[in-house]
Design a protein around this motif. Structure first.
Motif, short mmCIF file in Angstrom:
data_model
loop_
_atom_site.label_atom_id
_atom_site.label_comp_id
_atom_site.label_asym_id
_atom_site.label_seq_id
_atom_site.Cartn_x
_atom_site.Cartn_y
_atom_site.Cartn_z
N ARG A 197 0.85 -1.20 0.00
CA ARG A 197 0.00 0.00 0.00
C ARG A 197 0.88 1.24 0.00
O ARG A 197 1.61 1.49 0.96
N THR A 198 0.83 2.00 -1.06
CA THR A 198 1.67 3.19 -1.20
C THR A 198 1.46 4.17 -0.05
O THR A 198 2.42 4.74 0.46
N SER A 199 0.22 4.36 0.37
CA SER A 199 -0.05 5.34 1.43
C SER A 199 0.57 4.94 2.77
O SER A 199 0.83 5.79 3.61
N LEU A 200 0.85 3.64 2.96
CA LEU A 200 1.48 3.21 4.21
C LEU A 200 2.99 3.39 4.17
O LEU A 200 3.64 3.46 5.21
N SER B 292 2.87 7.88 13.07
CA SER B 292 2.47 9.26 12.79
C SER B 292 2.56 9.52 11.30
O SER B 292 3.26 8.83 10.57
N GLY B 293 1.82 10.51 10.86
CA GLY B 293 1.78 10.88 9.45
C GLY B 293 0.34 11.00 8.99
O GLY B 293 -0.57 11.16 9.82
N TYR C 155 -9.80 6.11 6.76
CA TYR C 155 -9.78 5.43 8.06
C TYR C 155 -9.40 3.96 7.88
O TYR C 155 -8.79 3.37 8.76
N HIS C 156 -9.74 3.40 6.74
CA HIS C 156 -9.35 2.02 6.46
C HIS C 156 -7.82 1.89 6.44
O HIS C 156 -7.27 0.93 7.00
N ASP D 133 -3.22 10.77 10.97
CA ASP D 133 -4.30 11.68 10.60
C ASP D 133 -4.90 11.25 9.28
O ASP D 133 -4.17 10.93 8.33
N VAL D 134 -6.23 11.24 9.19
CA VAL D 134 -6.92 10.94 7.93
C VAL D 134 -7.11 12.26 7.21
O VAL D 134 -7.73 13.18 7.73
N THR D 135 -6.54 12.34 6.01
CA THR D 135 -6.54 13.62 5.28
C THR D 135 -7.75 13.80 4.38
O THR D 135 -8.17 14.92 4.16
#
Length: 90
Positions: free
Chosen positions: A35-38, A53-54, A59-60, A83-85
């Motif tokens: 997962r790129t976002s992770l 953090s980040g 939320y998933h 944080d969910v952006t």
């Protein structure tokens, strides 16, 4: 706990910090989660606690990061400060 030295370079500074083997495993798990976002999440480990953090887009993804940490050897407690952006709301 095994520790390695890591040198951080900045424009006007050179800093050496201790990085635990658990922290290295945690970062590797995030980077290789598929997962790129992770892969952009930061984490710090103190004893058996990992602090995330980040920013993540949903939320998933926040929950998924936590689940990835549950699989890391040496992690017994997770403090999820992500944080969910942008979460799509219906």
């Amino acid at each position: 706990m095994n520790q390695t030295l890591s040198t951080v370079h900045g424009p006007n500074l050179q800093q050496t910090e201790l990085v635990s083997s658990t922290e290295t495993l945690a970062l590797d798990a995030l980077r290789h989660s598929g997962r790129t976002s992770l892969s952009t999440i930061s984490c710090k480990c103190f004893d058996d606690t990992v602090f995330l953090s980040g920013e993540v887009p949903t939320y998933h993804m926040k929950q998924l990061a936590q689940e990835v940490m549950r699989q890391v050897d040496g992690v017994r407690r997770i403090v999820n400060r992500l944080d969910v952006t942008r979460e799509n709301k219906c």
